[in-house]
Enzyme design. Structure first.
Site, PDB file in Angstrom:
ATOM      1  CG  ASP A 257      15.893 -16.085  13.542  1.00  0.00           C
ATOM      2  OD1 ASP A 257      16.956 -16.712  14.161  1.00  0.00           O
ATOM      3  OD2 ASP A 257      15.698 -14.748  13.377  1.00  0.00           O
ATOM      4  CG  ASP A 259      17.258 -14.098  19.579  1.00  0.00           C
ATOM      5  OD1 ASP A 259      16.298 -14.335  20.450  1.00  0.00           O
ATOM      6  OD2 ASP A 259      18.381 -14.384  19.584  1.00  0.00           O
TER       7      ASP A 259
END
Ligand SMILES: [Zn+2]
Length: 428
Positions: A257, A259
């Protein structure tokens, strides 16, 4: 043309080996584990169905000719064309206009590679364009020719080295192409001086809005331009690393992922100046790059659907991410996927076409499935690292073992405090 057997393969074998300590031996005759590189290239192509070869020779032509004449290659036809004077990588093509097939493959003679030629060729033929360039991120983008593409992989800029702060990501030219004969309109009949593909022809084609595409791959293609690289290629060959990256074989990946995992989490990164790498990110990616896993970014970016930023802004942010990684330690993502969608309507300035209930927004596993198709990834031997339960859900939905980066105790089964903990387990 639909058949790989109809394609001519053109090898550019004019490189000098002097800088590599090879004396007067041309580069393509460098020894890789007992067999000269050029012979490996021919056998590799022959095994994948290529029957017609052209060797474009300059320096050391007589040595190449002598070497090939001693060898018995069954059922293939090798033409040797010798430049009367140095014409450059593109200029020398003026000598072969009438003897290549309508579509043809071009490979530099100082490359060590093993790739699924059928996959590359069928992608390229489907594009129905003038040129397809194999491209990949690498650990030295500073001294590589870089390519800027749009979302369809169409080339919108070609940035030759040397360059300072190019406004593109880390996607470099692997010197492995499929061309249509239409490309000859860029090669004059009579060559004055030297013409190179990277320096002279590709930038011109981009300026003319010629249809050129990138094939973004993760297979092993490296040049043997220095003594160190030859040594490395020999080691990689021995370890089986060159063959195992071929898309004919299942790959494995670590999905990240973005952020909160790769960059500092703020409430949505919509401006390039707000993007900052997390402390451990570059080091983590370097470890993945040195392993047998691909590093793939999968990120929800609903700010696009909500009208907080444009796709172009996001691409700029990802370019910055790639350069920060390259600058830190030469690390990179093998590929980057993002979901621009968001299902709930009602934001002022929202973009209607992205306001949909898509298949790619995590917790749905669409981005993982798409990456698996493209790079032939075995999801059940792959991993995901995220900081949200949505990530874990996306991973588990397709049998990808997932780790949750978090401080509080949200989910004991998947929880880690640092990404390195997950890597220690995965790479042990
Ligand atoms: Zn989506």
């Amino acid at each position: 043309m639909k058949n790989i057997e109809e394609l001519t393969a053109v090898f550019l074998v004019g490189g000098k080996g002097t800088r590599l300590g090879l004396g007067d031996l041309p580069k393509p005759l460098v020894d890789i584990q007992g067999i000269p590189l050029l012979e490996r290239m021919i056998l590799n192509f022959q095994n994948q169905g290529i029957k017609n070869f052209i060797m474009l020779c300059g320096f050391g032509a007589s040595k190449i000719e002598a070497h090939l004449s001693q060898k018995q290659f069954d059922n293939i036809n090798i033409k040797i064309i010798i430049e009367p004077k140095p014409l450059g990588t593109a200029g020398s093509f003026s000598l072969i206009k009438d003897i290549v097939s309508d579509k043809f493959i071009v490979v530099y003679g100082d490359l060590i590679f093993d790739l699924d030629l059928n996959k590359f060729v069928s992608y390229s033929l489907n594009k129905n364009c003038t040129a397809v360039l194999y491209a990949h991120p690498n650990d030295h983008p500073f001294d590589s020719d870089l390519i800027k593409i749009n979302l369809d992989n169409k080339i919108v800029d070609f940035i030759s080295k040397p360059h300072v702060n190019p406004s593109c990501g880390n996607l470099s030219n692997a010197a492995f192409y499929l061309f249509d004969k239409a490309i000859f309109k860029y090669i004059p009949e009579k060559i004055e001086g030297i013409l190179d593909w990277g320096k002279d022809i590709f930038p011109k084609m981009v300026a003319k809005k010629e249809k050129m595409y990138v094939y973004r791959g993760t297979e092993y293609i490296k040049d043997i331009g220095t003594k160190e690289r030859i040594l490395k290629a020999n080691i990689d060959f021995k370890k089986g690393k060159i063959l195992s990256k071929n898309y004919k074989y299942k790959q494995k990946a670590i999905f990240f992922d973005r952020d909160g995992v790769i960059n500092e989490e703020i409430d949505g990164v919509y401006e390039i100046s707000k993007f900052k790498l997390r402390g451990e990110a570059a080091e983590i990616l370097k470890r993945v790059n040195l392993s047998n896993f691909l590093a793939i970014c999968v990120t929800n970016q609903p700010g696009i659907a909500k009208g907080f930023m444009k796709i172009e802004d996001l691409i700029q942010i990802h370019n910055k991410m790639e350069w920060l990684l390259a600058n830190a330690n030469g690390s990179f993502f093998d590929d980057i996927y993002f979901c621009p969608h968001h299902p709930e309507k009602g934001f002022p300035g929202e973009i209607k076409k992205y306001k949909i209930d898509c298949e790619c927004r995590k917790p749905k596993p669409g981005m993982l499935i798409e990456a698996a198709k493209k790079h032939n990834i075995d999801l059940s031997s792959s991993y995901l690292i995220g900081d949200n339960l949505r990530d874990i859900e996306a991973g588990e939905a397709v049998n990808v073992k997932s780790f949750l980066l978090c401080e509080e105790s949200l989910d004991k089964e998947h929880q880690i405090n640092k990404i390195s903990e997950a890597l220690d387990q995965i790479l042990k």
